[in-house]
Design a protein around this motif. Sequence first.
Motif, short mmCIF file in Angstrom:
data_model
loop_
_atom_site.label_atom_id
_atom_site.label_comp_id
_atom_site.label_asym_id
_atom_site.label_seq_id
_atom_site.Cartn_x
_atom_site.Cartn_y
_atom_site.Cartn_z
N THR A 186 21.25 -24.79 -10.66
CA THR A 186 20.19 -24.61 -9.67
C THR A 186 20.38 -25.54 -8.48
OG1 THR A 186 18.70 -26.18 -10.78
CG2 THR A 186 18.49 -23.84 -11.37
N ILE A 187 20.93 -26.72 -8.72
CA ILE A 187 21.20 -27.65 -7.61
C ILE A 187 22.23 -27.06 -6.67
CG2 ILE A 187 21.96 -29.98 -7.01
CD1 ILE A 187 21.17 -30.79 -9.91
N LEU A 188 23.30 -26.51 -7.24
CA LEU A 188 24.37 -25.92 -6.43
C LEU A 188 23.87 -24.67 -5.71
CD1 LEU A 188 27.30 -26.27 -9.00
CD2 LEU A 188 26.44 -27.96 -7.37
N GLU A 189 23.04 -23.89 -6.39
CA GLU A 189 22.50 -22.68 -5.76
C GLU A 189 21.56 -23.05 -4.61
OE1 GLU A 189 22.37 -18.65 -5.21
OE2 GLU A 189 23.58 -19.72 -6.68
N SER A 227 16.67 -14.82 2.73
CA SER A 227 15.67 -14.66 3.79
C SER A 227 14.30 -14.24 3.26
CB SER A 227 16.16 -13.64 4.82
OG SER A 227 16.23 -12.34 4.24
N LEU A 228 14.21 -13.89 1.96
CA LEU A 228 12.94 -13.46 1.38
C LEU A 228 12.06 -14.67 1.05
CD1 LEU A 228 14.25 -10.70 -1.06
CD2 LEU A 228 13.11 -10.35 1.14
N PRO A 229 10.76 -14.48 0.90
CA PRO A 229 9.86 -15.60 0.61
C PRO A 229 10.13 -16.23 -0.75
CG PRO A 229 8.64 -13.68 1.38
CD PRO A 229 10.02 -13.22 1.11
N LEU A 230 9.93 -17.55 -0.83
CA LEU A 230 10.04 -18.25 -2.10
C LEU A 230 9.14 -17.61 -3.14
CD1 LEU A 230 9.99 -22.05 -1.12
CD2 LEU A 230 11.98 -20.67 -1.71
N PHE A 231 9.63 -17.56 -4.37
CA PHE A 231 8.91 -17.10 -5.56
C PHE A 231 8.70 -15.58 -5.60
CE2 PHE A 231 7.29 -21.47 -4.75
CZ PHE A 231 8.01 -22.09 -5.76
N THR A 232 8.62 -14.94 -4.44
CA THR A 232 8.58 -13.48 -4.45
C THR A 232 9.93 -12.92 -4.86
OG1 THR A 232 6.91 -13.44 -2.71
CG2 THR A 232 8.16 -11.42 -3.06
N ARG A 233 10.99 -13.51 -4.34
CA ARG A 233 12.33 -12.96 -4.54
C ARG A 233 12.80 -12.98 -6.00
NH1 ARG A 233 15.01 -17.44 -0.46
NH2 ARG A 233 14.86 -19.27 -1.82
N PRO A 234 12.55 -14.05 -6.80
CA PRO A 234 12.98 -13.96 -8.20
C PRO A 234 12.23 -12.91 -9.00
CG PRO A 234 11.77 -15.99 -7.83
CD PRO A 234 12.02 -15.39 -6.49
N TYR A 265 15.92 -18.73 -13.89
CA TYR A 265 16.91 -19.50 -13.13
C TYR A 265 16.58 -19.50 -11.64
CZ TYR A 265 21.43 -20.25 -10.79
OH TYR A 265 22.42 -20.67 -9.94
N ARG A 266 16.30 -18.34 -11.09
CA ARG A 266 16.07 -18.25 -9.65
C ARG A 266 14.68 -18.76 -9.27
NH1 ARG A 266 20.47 -15.97 -7.63
NH2 ARG A 266 21.79 -14.93 -9.17
N PHE A 267 13.72 -18.66 -10.18
CA PHE A 267 12.42 -19.27 -9.94
C PHE A 267 12.56 -20.79 -9.88
CE2 PHE A 267 8.20 -20.82 -10.78
CZ PHE A 267 7.34 -19.89 -10.21
N LEU A 268 13.38 -21.37 -10.75
CA LEU A 268 13.61 -22.82 -10.75
C LEU A 268 14.31 -23.26 -9.46
CD1 LEU A 268 13.26 -25.42 -12.35
CD2 LEU A 268 15.43 -24.92 -13.52
N VAL A 269 15.24 -22.45 -8.97
CA VAL A 269 15.86 -22.73 -7.67
C VAL A 269 14.80 -22.81 -6.58
CG1 VAL A 269 17.40 -21.85 -5.87
CG2 VAL A 269 18.10 -21.72 -8.26
N ASP A 270 13.90 -21.84 -6.56
CA ASP A 270 12.86 -21.82 -5.54
C ASP A 270 11.91 -23.01 -5.68
OD1 ASP A 270 13.97 -19.57 -4.48
OD2 ASP A 270 12.26 -18.25 -4.83
N ALA A 271 11.57 -23.38 -6.92
CA ALA A 271 10.69 -24.53 -7.12
C ALA A 271 11.34 -25.80 -6.60
CB ALA A 271 10.35 -24.67 -8.60
N LYS A 272 12.64 -25.94 -6.81
CA LYS A 272 13.34 -27.13 -6.33
C LYS A 272 13.47 -27.10 -4.81
CE LYS A 272 15.80 -28.16 -10.61
NZ LYS A 272 17.10 -28.45 -11.26
N MET A 274 11.20 -25.77 -2.85
CA MET A 274 9.87 -26.16 -2.42
C MET A 274 9.71 -27.68 -2.48
SD MET A 274 6.11 -24.98 -3.88
CE MET A 274 6.25 -25.99 -5.37
N GLU A 275 10.25 -28.29 -3.53
CA GLU A 275 10.20 -29.74 -3.65
C GLU A 275 10.92 -30.43 -2.49
OE1 GLU A 275 10.98 -33.03 -7.13
OE2 GLU A 275 12.53 -31.52 -6.79
N VAL A 276 12.07 -29.90 -2.11
CA VAL A 276 12.80 -30.46 -0.96
C VAL A 276 11.93 -30.40 0.28
CG1 VAL A 276 14.79 -30.16 0.57
CG2 VAL A 276 15.08 -29.89 -1.89
N ASN A 277 11.30 -29.25 0.51
CA ASN A 277 10.45 -29.09 1.69
C ASN A 277 9.26 -30.04 1.67
OD1 ASN A 277 9.76 -27.60 4.14
ND2 ASN A 277 8.05 -26.80 2.95
N ILE A 278 8.65 -30.23 0.50
CA ILE A 278 7.52 -31.16 0.38
C ILE A 278 7.95 -32.59 0.67
CG2 ILE A 278 5.91 -32.20 -1.29
CD1 ILE A 278 5.70 -29.42 -2.59
N ARG A 279 9.10 -32.97 0.17
CA ARG A 279 9.54 -34.37 0.27
C ARG A 279 10.11 -34.72 1.65
NH1 ARG A 279 9.72 -37.19 -4.54
NH2 ARG A 279 9.41 -35.95 -6.44
#
Length: 310
Positions: A186-189, A227-234, A265-272, A274-279
């Motif tokens: 997920t980090i690499l993705e 280009s799709l919205p986070l969490f919708t795409r997975p 897997y792809r939901f976890l990518v999106d959650a991470k 989102m974390e980058v954006n928050i931080r």
Amino acid sequence: MTDVSVIILTHNEEKHITRCLQSLLPFTDKIFIVDSFSTDRTVEIAQSMGAVVVQNVWVNYATQFNYGIEHTPFQTTWLMRMDADEYVMPELADEINRRLTSLPDGVGGVYVKRRVFFLNRWMRHGGFYPIWLLRLWRRGDGFCEQVWHDEHIKITRGEPIQFEHDIVDHNLNNLTWWTQKHNHYTILEMINLLNYRYQFDNAEKVQPKLFGTQEQRVRFLKEKYASLPLFTRPILYFIYRYFVRMGFLDGHAGFVWCFLQALWYRFLVDAKLMEVNIRVGQDRDKIIDYFRTEYGKDLRAIRPQQVSQA
């Protein structure tokens, strides 16, 4: 023996390496393994079966594989890429023996089909078969593209063709190992998805193209996915794999596979992400610093391909 040598990257693959090498021996005894300092019996087993083994510090898959291309001791006309947890079907071994050395000079690479097994079941549905991968190419005319994840071989001369038969991806490790590995992926993705926007590097990559080769089409669809919205795409991706492409036909294993690979897997990518954006927000330099500090990844580390193809 056919005029082809095989390059394999390994790290603690004693469960798989014998099976892999045995499947190669019907068409070649020229096997070059680049090991990233395994602590199990991988090296011992590979050497006992006649493979040439060197050890090299791991940076990422592309760097390691291109090291293998540059340092292979075999001067064969053709090179082949294999993963240690894969094996060649006997029908493909026979096809390589029959067809490879007689291919016209204008053929620069060969695609083969990959079967994926999960929980000991072939994932025949969900759009996971056939997966066409360029696995054979003429020495000097191909390299592994420099991306963080989902790397492909890029040929520099000639046109590719398709062979009829398959390789099999059947990892024998348990599900805990699988989830831990994909948690790392997920980090690499994340880096790949962010790279579509921020262009952290200018390495040469497979060009996205909807009606091109399979890897060009996958790259095109990944850019659209990004280009799709986070969490919708997975969620949409899971629906596509499990229902539209009928992954449900693969039974309980197919449900677990589609849920983990397409949704979890792809939901976890999106959650991470989102974390980058928050931080750190969307500032490019702050994102680079964040990955260096939190994950030890230099997003600018990948450079254009410099590996000698001689």
